[in-house]
Design a protein around this motif. Sequence first.
Motif, PDB file in Angstrom:
ATOM      1  N   VAL A 306       1.535  -7.344  17.505  1.00  0.00           N
ATOM      2  CA  VAL A 306       1.751  -6.248  16.561  1.00  0.00           C
ATOM      3  C   VAL A 306       0.461  -5.921  15.812  1.00  0.00           C
ATOM      4  O   VAL A 306       0.183  -4.753  15.488  1.00  0.00           O
ATOM      5  CB  VAL A 306       2.897  -6.582  15.582  1.00  0.00           C
ATOM      6  N   ASN A 307      -0.378  -6.912  15.562  1.00  0.00           N
ATOM      7  CA  ASN A 307      -1.624  -6.666  14.848  1.00  0.00           C
ATOM      8  C   ASN A 307      -2.633  -5.920  15.712  1.00  0.00           C
ATOM      9  O   ASN A 307      -3.324  -5.014  15.228  1.00  0.00           O
ATOM     10  CB  ASN A 307      -2.201  -7.995  14.351  1.00  0.00           C
ATOM     11  N   LEU A 308      -2.705  -6.263  16.990  1.00  0.00           N
ATOM     12  CA  LEU A 308      -3.549  -5.500  17.903  1.00  0.00           C
ATOM     13  C   LEU A 308      -3.071  -4.054  18.001  1.00  0.00           C
ATOM     14  O   LEU A 308      -3.876  -3.118  18.077  1.00  0.00           O
ATOM     15  CB  LEU A 308      -3.549  -6.144  19.296  1.00  0.00           C
ATOM     16  N   ALA A 309      -1.757  -3.866  17.989  1.00  0.00           N
ATOM     17  CA  ALA A 309      -1.201  -2.510  18.057  1.00  0.00           C
ATOM     18  C   ALA A 309      -1.590  -1.697  16.826  1.00  0.00           C
ATOM     19  O   ALA A 309      -1.944  -0.511  16.938  1.00  0.00           O
ATOM     20  CB  ALA A 309       0.317  -2.578  18.197  1.00  0.00           C
ATOM     21  N   PHE A 310      -1.538  -2.300  15.643  1.00  0.00           N
ATOM     22  CA  PHE A 310      -1.939  -1.581  14.432  1.00  0.00           C
ATOM     23  C   PHE A 310      -3.419  -1.209  14.478  1.00  0.00           C
ATOM     24  O   PHE A 310      -3.819  -0.129  14.029  1.00  0.00           O
ATOM     25  CB  PHE A 310      -1.659  -2.423  13.194  1.00  0.00           C
ATOM     26  N   GLN A 311      -4.252  -2.103  15.007  1.00  0.00           N
ATOM     27  CA  GLN A 311      -5.673  -1.787  15.150  1.00  0.00           C
ATOM     28  C   GLN A 311      -5.861  -0.573  16.058  1.00  0.00           C
ATOM     29  O   GLN A 311      -6.688   0.304  15.771  1.00  0.00           O
ATOM     30  CB  GLN A 311      -6.423  -3.003  15.704  1.00  0.00           C
ATOM     31  N   ASP A 312      -5.104  -0.510  17.150  1.00  0.00           N
ATOM     32  CA  ASP A 312      -5.154   0.655  18.034  1.00  0.00           C
ATOM     33  C   ASP A 312      -4.851   1.934  17.258  1.00  0.00           C
ATOM     34  O   ASP A 312      -5.576   2.926  17.341  1.00  0.00           O
ATOM     35  CB  ASP A 312      -4.119   0.528  19.158  1.00  0.00           C
ATOM     36  N   VAL A 313      -3.735   1.913  16.535  1.00  0.00           N
ATOM     37  CA  VAL A 313      -3.240   3.114  15.865  1.00  0.00           C
ATOM     38  C   VAL A 313      -4.216   3.605  14.800  1.00  0.00           C
ATOM     39  O   VAL A 313      -4.533   4.801  14.721  1.00  0.00           O
ATOM     40  CB  VAL A 313      -1.856   2.849  15.248  1.00  0.00           C
ATOM     41  N   VAL A 314      -4.703   2.686  13.973  1.00  0.00           N
ATOM     42  CA  VAL A 314      -5.605   3.070  12.889  1.00  0.00           C
ATOM     43  C   VAL A 314      -6.886   3.691  13.452  1.00  0.00           C
ATOM     44  O   VAL A 314      -7.406   4.681  12.910  1.00  0.00           O
ATOM     45  CB  VAL A 314      -5.920   1.854  12.004  1.00  0.00           C
ATOM     46  N   GLY A 315      -7.385   3.150  14.562  1.00  0.00           N
ATOM     47  CA  GLY A 315      -8.602   3.685  15.155  1.00  0.00           C
ATOM     48  C   GLY A 315      -8.396   4.975  15.918  1.00  0.00           C
ATOM     49  O   GLY A 315      -9.274   5.856  15.928  1.00  0.00           O
ATOM     50  N   LEU A 316      -7.252   5.119  16.569  1.00  0.00           N
ATOM     51  CA  LEU A 316      -7.002   6.300  17.392  1.00  0.00           C
ATOM     52  C   LEU A 316      -6.641   7.533  16.566  1.00  0.00           C
ATOM     53  O   LEU A 316      -6.917   8.661  16.986  1.00  0.00           O
ATOM     54  CB  LEU A 316      -5.876   6.021  18.389  1.00  0.00           C
ATOM     55  N   THR A 317      -6.024   7.333  15.408  1.00  0.00           N
ATOM     56  CA  THR A 317      -5.537   8.478  14.634  1.00  0.00           C
ATOM     57  C   THR A 317      -6.626   9.524  14.362  1.00  0.00           C
ATOM     58  O   THR A 317      -6.431  10.711  14.674  1.00  0.00           O
ATOM     59  CB  THR A 317      -4.895   8.008  13.318  1.00  0.00           C
ATOM     60  N   PRO A 318      -7.773   9.163  13.797  1.00  0.00           N
ATOM     61  CA  PRO A 318      -8.789  10.202  13.546  1.00  0.00           C
ATOM     62  C   PRO A 318      -9.371  10.790  14.824  1.00  0.00           C
ATOM     63  O   PRO A 318      -9.760  11.968  14.832  1.00  0.00           O
ATOM     64  CB  PRO A 318      -9.853   9.474  12.720  1.00  0.00           C
ATOM     65  N   LEU A 319      -9.430  10.003  15.896  1.00  0.00           N
ATOM     66  CA  LEU A 319      -9.943  10.525  17.165  1.00  0.00           C
ATOM     67  C   LEU A 319      -9.009  11.596  17.726  1.00  0.00           C
ATOM     68  O   LEU A 319      -9.454  12.638  18.219  1.00  0.00           O
ATOM     69  CB  LEU A 319     -10.122   9.390  18.174  1.00  0.00           C
ATOM     70  N   ILE A 320      -7.710  11.329  17.672  1.00  0.00           N
ATOM     71  CA  ILE A 320      -6.727  12.304  18.151  1.00  0.00           C
ATOM     72  C   ILE A 320      -6.792  13.567  17.306  1.00  0.00           C
ATOM     73  O   ILE A 320      -6.806  14.695  17.818  1.00  0.00           O
ATOM     74  CB  ILE A 320      -5.315  11.694  18.123  1.00  0.00           C
ATOM     75  N   ALA A 321      -6.839  13.382  15.989  1.00  0.00           N
ATOM     76  CA  ALA A 321      -6.871  14.535  15.082  1.00  0.00           C
ATOM     77  C   ALA A 321      -8.110  15.393  15.326  1.00  0.00           C
ATOM     78  O   ALA A 321      -8.027  16.633  15.360  1.00  0.00           O
ATOM     79  CB  ALA A 321      -6.828  14.055  13.631  1.00  0.00           C
ATOM     80  N   ALA A 322      -9.263  14.753  15.510  1.00  0.00           N
ATOM     81  CA  ALA A 322     -10.501  15.508  15.737  1.00  0.00           C
ATOM     82  C   ALA A 322     -10.453  16.254  17.066  1.00  0.00           C
ATOM     83  O   ALA A 322     -10.899  17.411  17.158  1.00  0.00           O
ATOM     84  CB  ALA A 322     -11.695  14.554  15.707  1.00  0.00           C
TER      85      ALA A 322
END
Length: 407
Positions: A306-322
Amino acid sequence: MGIPNETDVLIVGSGPAGALLGCLLARRGIDVLVVEKQPDFERDFRGESLAAPSVIALRRLGFGPALERHGYLESSGVTMWLEGRRIFHVDYNRFSVGTLPIEFPQPPLIRAFHEGAAGLPNHTFAAGTRFTGLLEKDGAVRGAVLKQGDGTAVEVAARLVVGADGRFSKVRKAAGLDPEIAQAERDLLSFRLPRPDGWALESELVVDHDRHLAVLPTYPDALRVSHNLPKKGLGALRKAGFDSFRERVAAIDPRLAPLLEGHLRSWDDTSFLEVFNAQVDQWARDGLVLVGDASHTCTPTLGQGVNLAFQDVVGLTPLIAAALARGERDGVVRAGVFAAFLAERRKHKDFVTGFQRRQESSLAMSTPWQTALRRARMRTLNALPVKYRVFDRLLNLPHGIDPADER
């Protein structure tokens, strides 16, 4: 609210990763559809251990009040017992991160993420909805085919499909991203017991030759216990009888004996987990990205999934938005926008799974010579400061929060 025929981002799977990603993207004004095959969240989740950086990230993202309202247990460390002797201990208070890991059930955590997006007109959640296939054109993913609870099929066009549907991901399979499966030497059978008053609030690994128990305090007043068994050994274990199984567990950790007698009554009180690592060489295609267990399935050691998954999400969010703001060619989010980030994620995932494989090999040792060597090695490691550097790197990778996501 019905399922829209098009959206910016379609997230398949509403576990912790999918639910959090949906909330963060919706906060940025991005149209998001999150679909989940289960009708609700009231099911058994094993990943309840949130590492300190995950706790810090959730608080910075505005979910601290939800954690406090529900309640949780702080974990003070991890201890390893070998053949009845306390050999190894890590005190989490010694880490500079300044926050302790917590034990927090997943259903209320997922609900908190959905409540964080409640009222946002660009966030849609569809429970009881199954993913059945991808929509593709010119080599890019353009959306997905979904089946609603009444059997109605719906095609949803999307600029990005996110596979957040777990260790047996159907999105991953439909995308042709076949994983390399590395089976662990053993599987796990887990169960819960009431936690006695005064029980230490720390993770414990209790080992007797090639048999072991992982014993974790769980909110509010339970112990989660996992017991190893040989690969494909569940049938033989059940054939030996349930009383034999309880005796086997009590022999490893006698403290549990009175709890087993009164509270573990049948095989229905247990849950089986097949243990493996899944390595996917490619985590993204044009129009698609995988997160969490769909892209990097880990073993349960130290509860890192679950912690690796949260790291994915936090990092991907701004990339997806941009990427969405730029308006990629044909409207599809291209895999290249994730390349550098995913390369870094792979390095950390490889470090975690490498540690887990070594731990699994150590736990499988059975001969007197092997177990004596294991005791000597762990006793030496326990005396060296390097253990804190290893565990700090393993557990405390910071989550880089984009200011746009802070609450």
